[in-house]
Scaffold this motif. Structure first.
Motif, PDB file in Angstrom:
ATOM      1  N   LEU A 270       0.865  -1.180   0.000  1.00 36.75           N
ATOM      2  CA  LEU A 270       0.000   0.000   0.000  1.00 36.75           C
ATOM      3  C   LEU A 270       0.898   1.224   0.000  1.00 36.75           C
ATOM      4  O   LEU A 270       1.721   1.400   0.905  1.00 36.75           O
ATOM      5  CB  LEU A 270      -0.911   0.009   1.223  1.00 36.75           C
ATOM      6  CG  LEU A 270      -2.021   1.080   1.275  1.00 36.75           C
ATOM      7  CD1 LEU A 270      -3.149   0.645   2.208  1.00 36.75           C
ATOM      8  CD2 LEU A 270      -1.513   2.467   1.682  1.00 36.75           C
ATOM      9  N   THR A 271       0.756   2.048  -1.027  1.00 37.64           N
ATOM     10  CA  THR A 271       1.564   3.271  -1.110  1.00 37.64           C
ATOM     11  C   THR A 271       0.651   4.481  -1.292  1.00 37.64           C
ATOM     12  O   THR A 271      -0.366   4.410  -1.981  1.00 37.64           O
ATOM     13  CB  THR A 271       2.568   3.218  -2.279  1.00 37.64           C
ATOM     14  OG1 THR A 271       1.857   3.066  -3.520  1.00 37.64           O
ATOM     15  CG2 THR A 271       3.540   2.069  -2.101  1.00 37.64           C
ATOM     16  N   PRO A 272       0.998   5.599  -0.673  1.00 40.49           N
ATOM     17  CA  PRO A 272       0.178   6.819  -0.762  1.00 40.49           C
ATOM     18  C   PRO A 272       0.718   7.792  -1.807  1.00 40.49           C
ATOM     19  O   PRO A 272       1.827   7.643  -2.326  1.00 40.49           O
ATOM     20  CB  PRO A 272       0.318   7.406   0.641  1.00 40.49           C
ATOM     21  CG  PRO A 272       1.729   7.055   1.020  1.00 40.49           C
ATOM     22  CD  PRO A 272       2.037   5.736   0.350  1.00 40.49           C
ATOM     23  N   VAL A 273      -0.086   8.809  -2.072  1.00 44.66           N
ATOM     24  CA  VAL A 273       0.315   9.899  -2.964  1.00 44.66           C
ATOM     25  C   VAL A 273      -0.128  11.223  -2.350  1.00 44.66           C
ATOM     26  O   VAL A 273      -1.272  11.349  -1.902  1.00 44.66           O
ATOM     27  CB  VAL A 273      -0.317   9.749  -4.366  1.00 44.66           C
ATOM     28  CG1 VAL A 273      -0.159  11.030  -5.173  1.00 44.66           C
ATOM     29  CG2 VAL A 273       0.296   8.581  -5.120  1.00 44.66           C
TER      30      VAL A 273
ATOM     31  N   GLY B  34      -6.085  14.627 -13.013  1.00 50.48           N
ATOM     32  CA  GLY B  34      -5.378  14.154 -14.198  1.00 50.48           C
ATOM     33  C   GLY B  34      -4.093  13.407 -13.892  1.00 50.48           C
ATOM     34  O   GLY B  34      -3.880  12.293 -14.362  1.00 50.48           O
ATOM     35  N   GLU B  35      -3.236  14.012 -13.087  1.00 52.97           N
ATOM     36  CA  GLU B  35      -1.913  13.437 -12.830  1.00 52.97           C
ATOM     37  C   GLU B  35      -1.799  12.620 -11.547  1.00 52.97           C
ATOM     38  O   GLU B  35      -1.131  11.581 -11.539  1.00 52.97           O
ATOM     39  CB  GLU B  35      -0.868  14.567 -12.814  1.00 52.97           C
ATOM     40  CG  GLU B  35      -0.630  15.193 -14.161  1.00 52.97           C
ATOM     41  CD  GLU B  35       0.297  16.399 -14.074  1.00 52.97           C
ATOM     42  OE1 GLU B  35       1.299  16.410 -14.792  1.00 52.97           O
ATOM     43  OE2 GLU B  35       0.013  17.311 -13.280  1.00 52.97           O
ATOM     44  N   PRO B  36      -2.393  13.055 -10.426  1.00 57.51           N
ATOM     45  CA  PRO B  36      -2.141  12.349  -9.161  1.00 57.51           C
ATOM     46  C   PRO B  36      -2.336  10.833  -9.195  1.00 57.51           C
ATOM     47  O   PRO B  36      -1.532  10.104  -8.592  1.00 57.51           O
ATOM     48  CB  PRO B  36      -3.120  13.021  -8.196  1.00 57.51           C
ATOM     49  CG  PRO B  36      -3.274  14.408  -8.735  1.00 57.51           C
ATOM     50  CD  PRO B  36      -3.236  14.254 -10.229  1.00 57.51           C
ATOM     51  N   PRO B  37      -3.356  10.288  -9.909  1.00 58.48           N
ATOM     52  CA  PRO B  37      -3.528   8.824  -9.879  1.00 58.48           C
ATOM     53  C   PRO B  37      -2.392   8.051 -10.535  1.00 58.48           C
ATOM     54  O   PRO B  37      -2.218   6.860 -10.251  1.00 58.48           O
ATOM     55  CB  PRO B  37      -4.839   8.601 -10.653  1.00 58.48           C
ATOM     56  CG  PRO B  37      -5.541   9.909 -10.625  1.00 58.48           C
ATOM     57  CD  PRO B  37      -4.462  10.945 -10.618  1.00 58.48           C
ATOM     58  N   PHE B  38      -1.629   8.712 -11.400  1.00 53.33           N
ATOM     59  CA  PHE B  38      -0.523   8.039 -12.084  1.00 53.33           C
ATOM     60  C   PHE B  38       0.425   7.397 -11.077  1.00 53.33           C
ATOM     61  O   PHE B  38       0.900   6.275 -11.257  1.00 53.33           O
ATOM     62  CB  PHE B  38       0.218   9.051 -12.958  1.00 53.33           C
ATOM     63  CG  PHE B  38       1.355   8.478 -13.753  1.00 53.33           C
ATOM     64  CD1 PHE B  38       1.158   8.010 -15.034  1.00 53.33           C
ATOM     65  CD2 PHE B  38       2.645   8.422 -13.226  1.00 53.33           C
ATOM     66  CE1 PHE B  38       2.201   7.485 -15.774  1.00 53.33           C
ATOM     67  CE2 PHE B  38       3.688   7.899 -13.945  1.00 53.33           C
ATOM     68  CZ  PHE B  38       3.468   7.421 -15.238  1.00 53.33           C
TER      69      PHE B  38
END
Length: 787
Positions: free
Chosen positions: A447-450, A728-732
């Motif tokens: 599990l990794t966060p952003v 747009g970008e964060p889910p990458f």
């Protein structure tokens, strides 16, 4: 009815156009093949077709060039050389270093040398191959570490610090160092680079370009032709994908076509074949990262010295800002009390690398996520526990390395919600037990966060404009500065305007992005397309709403506060009288009220002092987390992603269907970057991965069977458009969980004592090598413990 007010805070109550799933505005046209892209447009009579001749070597000089066979080829009308350019010959986006054509020095394989135009596209492509060019070849610089050692940079290095990293490192109970190579990525947009330029009156030109930045194309074409910017109009209806690859690097082909229009007085179209496109255009920056981290017995970080070095290619392009963003995200979701971060912009003899979804942020995050796994193995804890221990938190643990406060922090709540919904703990225990009895196949879970900052880091780009016309039948035309590349921007803008005016979204038509309607636009990038253009469009709509309300109040002799817009009708007075929105539009027109308005928006609060490396470069942060499960064959290195659970922060979602699509697509694209997409240059600097046969993007078969996406919907605390958040970008970067899960599976070979070295992309070859290294390190560790 009496209490309804046409205000933003109650927009959901009034209009209901946002916050609901609505299909993409061009979905039906996409499916039916009716969506018109630049290459689908009916070409004007007399259109010529261009092909670009480029260098076959990576470094050196042109010794001689004979284009006589090119000129004599069937259908050839003309050839464009550097000396034919009447204006600027350097089309660098921010800094000089990108000549439109070269006549002497060669800095990378694929550097354009000449352009030929012919009566047909096939004739142009055949003719370009007839060129006889002799080069004086030199040894190219291709290795980023060598460039770093030699201090061969395209721009000066940048540094930021918080606290005293060196003292903290020296005093830390435990300390680790590591290095990491992070691969680049080909954009692989479905629609390649293309431009069609048509001559207009007074030396002007109409440019149809597949670009994320129409205003930059307009400016550069004008500079190349040596004409005022107002003579050039750029039109962009839609792109078949961009991902950053058409932010700065779409301009060259429009400039070449425009120069040929000036020369031939005929329309010119240039569309790059896939091999030429991949050879001549930049990629996501490969990075070389290192860390030196000190921590205590529990895994709590006390000090960190981090270095990120971007392989920029031969020129600066957008690399200065890209490496800055990598530095801004080298902390990701974790508080580093004492930290120093260095960012270097290394020059190599490859095509100039450029913007790509995340804009350097993903490469910066990779090094701290490696550190979290490594620390966990060193202290004998689950990596998730170490991650949670080091998260940004309350006052005293809320300051980034660039001194911005992390406000409205959702990290711990979001992670714990995902941890529970994905059944992380039980699955982790079951996987550990399973790995003890499975000799060949090993499973991994991570599990990794952003935490991703939203805003352009170049302050002046954080502005947008929009233009709205209301016609007398009540139909509406909207134009704004953003570009549609499949991400649903136009769909959201339609919903925003419909919400503001409390009308049916079907009454609204979005037109092509054009520089003669909304000038001086920013690129559609940095996840800011909706934040900026949506707010500008809303502001324009609210101006028109106020004008109509004032007109009704004056002529119906009622208080303007009593005028209420709701469900396509307008009520006034005691709310007993009303008219349709269409009737109101005609009513306002007949009373000489302007039904056209421009809206403008600029992002508040943001600033950054680069000299001091301090400021607030981001308006807000978007958060997310992902759990990925993999299974690895330790005999071959082959693996499969078998399950993914995502919970992502979207604020108050403007369109949950579009947001889910962006999250799913961003994750899969990120997974491709970290696993299968491998850029390969040979030792001469020639790109070998130049087509779908040699470059593997994820296929539908690579999509995990278990793929759960949840939206963490909580209104943005900042005043964004209807309190939404960029998506747009964060889910990458959620895909980092796949890479971490692979390391988890491999680490099980050592009973989770060894943290495997695994550069990206984590191809089966690299995974197998990591398996063998881990086995060897485990044997050595066991031998030391026995002795």
């Amino acid at each position: 009815m009496r209490n309804l007010k046409a205000t933003g805070s109650q927009a959901k109550q009034i209009g209901g156009a946002t916050g609901v799933a609505r299909k993409h505005e061009s979905a039906a046209k996409h499916v039916a093949g009716e969506a018109v892209y630049v290459d689908d447009m009916l070409e004007p009579r007399g259109t010529l077709y261009g092909a670009v001749g480029y260098s076959s070597i990576a470094k050196g000089r042109i010794a001689s060039m004979d284009l006589s066979a090119v000129r004599q080829s069937d259908g050839v009308v003309d050839v464009l050389l550097l000396d034919d350019i009447p204006g600027h010959t350097d089309i660098g986006a921010v800094f000089d270093g990108d000549p439109i054509l070269t006549s002497d020095e060669i800095k990378y394989q694929g550097q354009p040398i000449f352009v030929v135009v012919a009566d047909t596209e096939q004739q142009a492509r055949r003719a370009v191959k007839q060129a006889v060019i002799e080069f004086i070849e030199e040894a190219p610089m291709l290795d980023v570490v060598e460039a770093l050692t030699a201090k061969q940079f395209v721009r000066p290095s940048h540094y930021m610090a918080h606290g005293d990293a060196q003292v903290a490192l020296e005093n830390a109970p435990k300390r680790l160092q590591a290095e990491q190579h992070v691969g680049g990525q080909e954009h692989f947009y479905l629609e390649g680079q293309v431009a069609l330029v048509v001559p207009a009156e007074d030396g002007g030109m109409l440019v149809y370009s597949s670009t994320q930045h129409p205003s930059e194309v307009q400016k550069l074409v004008a500079e190349v032709l040596n004409v005022p910017v107002n003579r050039i109009t750029v039109d962009m209806r839609r792109m078949g994908g961009g991902f950053g690859g058409k932010e700065s690097q779409a301009a060259a082909w429009a400039c070449m076509a425009a120069a040929l229009v000036l020369k031939t007085k005929r329309p010119v179209k240039i569309r790059l074949p896939r091999v030429d496109d991949m050879t001549m255009t930049g990629k996501r920056h490969p990075f070389y990262n290192t860390y030196d981290i000190g921590f205590d017995e529990q895994g709590l970080i006390q000090g960190a010295d981090i270095m990120v070095a971007g392989n920029c290619g031969h020129s600066a392009d957008l690399s200065d800002a890209i490496v800055d963003r990598a530095m801004f995200h080298a902390d990701n979701a974790y508080y580093l009390p004492n930290v120093s971060i260095a960012g270097h912009r290394c020059m190599t003899n490859t095509v100039s690398h450029t913007a790509f979804r995340g804009f350097g942020g993903p490469q910066g995050m990779m090094i701290i996520e490696r550190a979290m796994d490594d620390i966990a193995r060193a202290v004998g804890k689950d990596p998730l526990d170490v991650r949670k221990l080091n998260l940004y938190g309350a006052a005293g643990r809320d300051t980034t390395p660039y001194h911005q406060k992390v406000e409205h922090n959702l990290l711990l709540e979001l992670i714990e919600q995902l941890e529970q919904s994905s059944n992380y703990g039980a699955r982790k225990a079951e996987i550990r037990q399973w790995n003890q009895t499975s000799r060949v196949l090993k499973r991994g879970l991570a599990l990794t966060p952003v935490k991703f900052g939203i805003s352009f880091t170049l302050q002046h780009l954080n502005q947008a404009g929009a233009l709205i016309h209301i016609y007398t039948d009540g139909s509406i035309q909207v134009n704004h500065g953003g570009t549609e590349m499949g991400q649903g921007l136009h769909t959201k803008i339609i919903q925003i305007v419909a919400e503001a005016l409390a009308i049916d979204p079907d009454e609204i038509q979005i037109t092509a992005t054009r520089t003669d309607k909304v000038p001086n636009t920013s690129p559609t990038a940095a996840s800011s397309g909706t934040d900026l253009n949506g707010q500008a469009a809303r502001n324009a709509a609210l101006i028109l709403k106020q004008r109509i309300a004032k007109c009704i109040a004056e002529h119906k002799e009622c208080a303007i506060e009593s005028v209420c817009f709701t469900e396509g009708r307008i009520y006034w007075g005691d709310q007993d009288e009303s008219m349709s929105f269409a009737d109101a539009a005609l009513f306002a027109y007949e009373h000489r009220v302007s039904l056209s308005a421009t809206g403008y928006y600029k992002t508040p609060k943001i600033w950054y002092d680069r000299d001091k490396a301090k400021g607030r470069p981001f308006f807000y942060f978007a958060y997310g987390a992902a759990v990925s499960e993999v299974i690895v064959d330790t005999l071959t290195g082959e693996y499969k992603v078998v399950g993914v659970d995502i919970l992502h922060d979207v604020g108050r979602s403007l369109n949950p269907a579009v947001d889910r699509g962006q999250i799913e697509g961003g994750f899969i694209q990120g997974m491709g970057w970290l696993t299968t997409e491998e850029l390969k240059w040979n030792d001469k600097g020639a790109l070998m991965s130049n087509g779908p046969a040699t470059y593997k993007i994820p296929a539908i078969s690579d999509t995990p069977k278990r793929f759960n996406v949840g939206l963490f919907e909580r209104a943005n605390d900042e005043e964004t458009v209807y309190h939404s958040k960029a998506v747009g970008e964060p889910p990458f970067m959620l895909a980092i969980s796949v890479w971490s899960a692979l390391r988890d599976a491999i680490s099980s070979i050592s009973d989770y004592r060894i943290s495997p070295p695994l550069d990206t992309p984590a191809t089966p070859e690299r995974v197998l090598n990591a398996v063998m290294v881990t086995r060897e390190l485990a044997k050595q560790q066991e031998g030391r413990s026995q002795s």
